[in-house]
Scaffold this active site. Structure first.
Site, PDB file in Angstrom:
ATOM      1  N   LYS A  91       0.687  -0.878   0.463  1.00 17.56           N
ATOM      2  CA  LYS A  91       0.030   0.040  -0.129  1.00 17.56           C
ATOM      3  C   LYS A  91       1.145   1.327  -0.032  1.00 17.56           C
ATOM      4  O   LYS A  91       0.914   2.102  -0.875  1.00 17.56           O
ATOM      5  CB  LYS A  91      -1.193  -0.134   1.511  1.00 17.56           C
ATOM      6  CG  LYS A  91      -1.774  -1.014   1.018  1.00 17.56           C
ATOM      7  CD  LYS A  91      -3.157  -0.807   2.390  1.00 17.56           C
ATOM      8  CE  LYS A  91      -2.480  -1.072   3.479  1.00 17.56           C
ATOM      9  NZ  LYS A  91      -2.260  -1.657   4.416  1.00 17.56           N
TER      10      LYS A  91
ATOM     11  N   ARG B  24      -8.916   0.843   9.992  1.00 18.19           N
ATOM     12  CA  ARG B  24      -8.829  -0.753   9.654  1.00 18.19           C
ATOM     13  C   ARG B  24      -9.452  -1.390  10.980  1.00 18.19           C
ATOM     14  O   ARG B  24      -8.954  -2.594  11.484  1.00 18.19           O
ATOM     15  CB  ARG B  24      -7.234  -0.548  10.838  1.00 18.19           C
ATOM     16  CG  ARG B  24      -6.666  -0.746  10.139  1.00 18.19           C
ATOM     17  CD  ARG B  24      -4.853  -0.765  11.378  1.00 18.19           C
ATOM     18  NE  ARG B  24      -3.714  -0.824  10.374  1.00 18.19           N
ATOM     19  CZ  ARG B  24      -2.794  -0.097   9.891  1.00 18.19           C
ATOM     20  NH1 ARG B  24      -3.091   0.636   9.412  1.00 18.19           N
ATOM     21  NH2 ARG B  24      -1.345  -0.651   9.029  1.00 18.19           N
TER      22      ARG B  24
ATOM     23  N   ARG C 212      11.232  -6.127   4.032  1.00 15.44           N
ATOM     24  CA  ARG C 212      11.126  -4.524   3.584  1.00 15.44           C
ATOM     25  C   ARG C 212      12.457  -3.313   4.891  1.00 15.44           C
ATOM     26  O   ARG C 212      12.778  -3.751   5.742  1.00 15.44           O
ATOM     27  CB  ARG C 212      10.264  -4.087   4.311  1.00 15.44           C
ATOM     28  CG  ARG C 212      10.192  -2.607   3.952  1.00 15.44           C
ATOM     29  CD  ARG C 212       8.060  -2.840   4.468  1.00 15.44           C
ATOM     30  NE  ARG C 212       7.241  -2.741   5.479  1.00 15.44           N
ATOM     31  CZ  ARG C 212       6.030  -2.926   5.328  1.00 15.44           C
ATOM     32  NH1 ARG C 212       5.340  -2.395   4.240  1.00 15.44           N
ATOM     33  NH2 ARG C 212       5.651  -3.524   6.433  1.00 15.44           N
TER      34      ARG C 212
ATOM     35  N   ARG D   7      11.664  -1.319   9.821  1.00 18.31           N
ATOM     36  CA  ARG D   7      10.905  -0.577  11.716  1.00 18.31           C
ATOM     37  C   ARG D   7      11.040  -1.889  12.428  1.00 18.31           C
ATOM     38  O   ARG D   7      10.630  -2.905  12.134  1.00 18.31           O
ATOM     39  CB  ARG D   7       9.426  -1.116  10.388  1.00 18.31           C
ATOM     40  CG  ARG D   7       9.152   0.122   9.811  1.00 18.31           C
ATOM     41  CD  ARG D   7       8.049   0.555   9.182  1.00 18.31           C
ATOM     42  NE  ARG D   7       6.986   0.065   9.234  1.00 18.31           N
ATOM     43  CZ  ARG D   7       5.520  -0.267   8.681  1.00 18.31           C
ATOM     44  NH1 ARG D   7       5.391   0.782   7.770  1.00 18.31           N
ATOM     45  NH2 ARG D   7       4.910   0.051   9.353  1.00 18.31           N
TER      46      ARG D   7
ATOM     47  N   ARG E  41       0.173  -8.650  13.090  1.00 19.93           N
ATOM     48  CA  ARG E  41      -0.175  -8.229  12.714  1.00 19.93           C
ATOM     49  C   ARG E  41      -0.931  -8.696  11.870  1.00 19.93           C
ATOM     50  O   ARG E  41      -2.443  -8.258  10.839  1.00 19.93           O
ATOM     51  CB  ARG E  41       0.836  -7.134  11.443  1.00 19.93           C
ATOM     52  CG  ARG E  41       1.345  -6.127  13.028  1.00 19.93           C
ATOM     53  CD  ARG E  41       2.547  -5.458  12.000  1.00 19.93           C
ATOM     54  NE  ARG E  41       2.614  -4.311  11.206  1.00 19.93           N
ATOM     55  CZ  ARG E  41       3.557  -3.900   9.924  1.00 19.93           C
ATOM     56  NH1 ARG E  41       4.488  -4.397  10.001  1.00 19.93           N
ATOM     57  NH2 ARG E  41       2.905  -2.866   9.513  1.00 19.93           N
TER      58      ARG E  41
HETATM   59  P1  AMP Z   1       0.820   1.190   8.824  1.00 17.71           P
HETATM   60  O1  AMP Z   1       2.244   1.842   8.854  1.00 17.71           O
HETATM   61  O2  AMP Z   1      -0.353   1.307   8.179  1.00 17.71           O
HETATM   62  O3  AMP Z   1       1.399  -0.357   8.694  1.00 17.71           O
HETATM   63  O4  AMP Z   1       1.160   1.194  10.483  1.00 17.71           O
HETATM   64  C1  AMP Z   1       1.382   1.108  11.331  1.00 17.71           C
HETATM   65  C2  AMP Z   1       1.442   0.464  13.015  1.00 17.71           C
HETATM   66  O5  AMP Z   1       0.704   1.561  13.068  1.00 17.71           O
HETATM   67  C3  AMP Z   1       0.423  -0.979  12.588  1.00 17.71           C
HETATM   68  O6  AMP Z   1       0.697  -1.811  13.095  1.00 17.71           O
HETATM   69  C4  AMP Z   1      -0.883   0.202  14.205  1.00 17.71           C
HETATM   70  O7  AMP Z   1      -0.359  -0.310  15.684  1.00 17.71           O
HETATM   71  C5  AMP Z   1      -0.602   1.314  13.962  1.00 17.71           C
HETATM   72  N1  AMP Z   1      -1.833   1.486  13.356  1.00 17.71           N
HETATM   73  C6  AMP Z   1      -1.541   2.456  11.851  1.00 17.71           C
HETATM   74  N2  AMP Z   1      -2.928   2.538  11.228  1.00 17.71           N
HETATM   75  C7  AMP Z   1      -3.693   2.170  12.407  1.00 17.71           C
HETATM   76  C8  AMP Z   1      -5.048   2.301  12.686  1.00 17.71           C
HETATM   77  N3  AMP Z   1      -6.194   2.354  11.645  1.00 17.71           N
HETATM   78  N4  AMP Z   1      -5.734   1.615  13.505  1.00 17.71           N
HETATM   79  C9  AMP Z   1      -4.900   1.490  14.717  1.00 17.71           C
HETATM   80  N5  AMP Z   1      -4.053   1.318  14.625  1.00 17.71           N
HETATM   81  C10 AMP Z   1      -3.339   2.050  13.470  1.00 17.71           C
END
Ligand code: AMP
Length: 210
Positions: free
Chosen positions: A15, A90, A129, A157, A168
């Site tokens: 994404k 989410r 990654r 990360r 996740r």
């Molecule tokens: P991402 O970069 O989108 O993979 O987000 C990294 C981390 O941020 C996720 O694993 C969650 O811990 C947190 N996070 C991001 N977006 C959300 C969301 N909409 N709801 C809850 N946690 C989020």
């Protein structure tokens, strides 16, 4: 024309990479709650301090925190003509909160793009990654190898380890997958195959966006 978009899919589906490409063609902001949360953690804000514990463990940050953050953000000036939300909603609760906030402003989503990739491939993608902190460029040690001279500065990360990745993915199936029927019922879900080389995936996404 499609301007208010949610970009959904499992973690590691690509994404982030694809959103960056699409946004070059669409004159709308790319709003990633993951990026916003990482920035809050780095800045040490109260929300960031709360979020850090969940993020490190591969858990979702509580709805109340994320909903407030995302809804404030889409009300900013640069998002008036549209936006691409990435990684939000989410949970079903987040989807409902987004719908309610938009309804209040007489708005609705134009499309929800679901980027689909199998779990096994996701694990391989996520654990390989790496990010270049200087440019923000995302590489993969096998699929998109970085130039040798920047290897030293690449970072992984903390939620991209095998353990956090498994957590996740299971969270995704448990908590996020329910947004799929939610948007199917509203006839705005568009499924896109996320497997293949990044250029092909971009082409499919552009087609899906019309
Ligand atoms: P991402 O970069 O989108 O993979 O987000 C990294 C981390 O941020 C996720 O694993 C969650 O811990 C947190 N996070 C991001 N977006 C959300 C969301 N909409 N709801 C809850 N946690 C989020």
């Amino acid at each position: 024309i499609v301007m208010r978009i949610v970009f959904a899919g499992p973690p590691g589906a690509g994404k982030g990479t694809q959103a960056a490409r699409l946004i070059e063609r669409l004159a709308i902001p790319h709003i990633s709650t993951g990026d916003m949360l990482r920035a809050a953690v780095k800045a040490g804000t109260p929300a960031g301090q709360e979020a850090e514990v969940y993020m490190k463990a591969g858990q979702l940050v509580p709805d109340s925190t994320v909903i407030a953050m995302a809804i404030d953000r889409i009300q900013e000036n640069d998002a008036r003509e549209g936006f691409m939300l990435d990684g939000f909603p989410r949970t079903r609760e987040q989807a409902e909160a987004l719908e309610a906030a938009m309804k209040e402003a007489d708005l609705s989503l134009d499309a929800v793009i679901l980027l689909e990739v199998d779990d096994a491939l996701i694990v391989e993608r996520i654990t390989g990654r790496r990010t270049d902190p200087d440019t923000g460029t995302i590489y993969h040690m096998t699929f998109n190898p970085p130039p040798a001279e920047i290897l030293d500065r690449l970072v992984q990360r903390s939620d991209d380890t095998a353990e956090a990745c498994a957590a996740r993915l299971s969270k995704y199936h448990q908590d996020t997958a329910p947004i799929i029927p939610f948007y199917e019922e509203r006839s705005i879900l568009r499924r896109v195959d996320g497997v293949g080389n990044p250029d092909d995936v971009t082409a499919r996404l552009i087609e899906a966006l019309g």
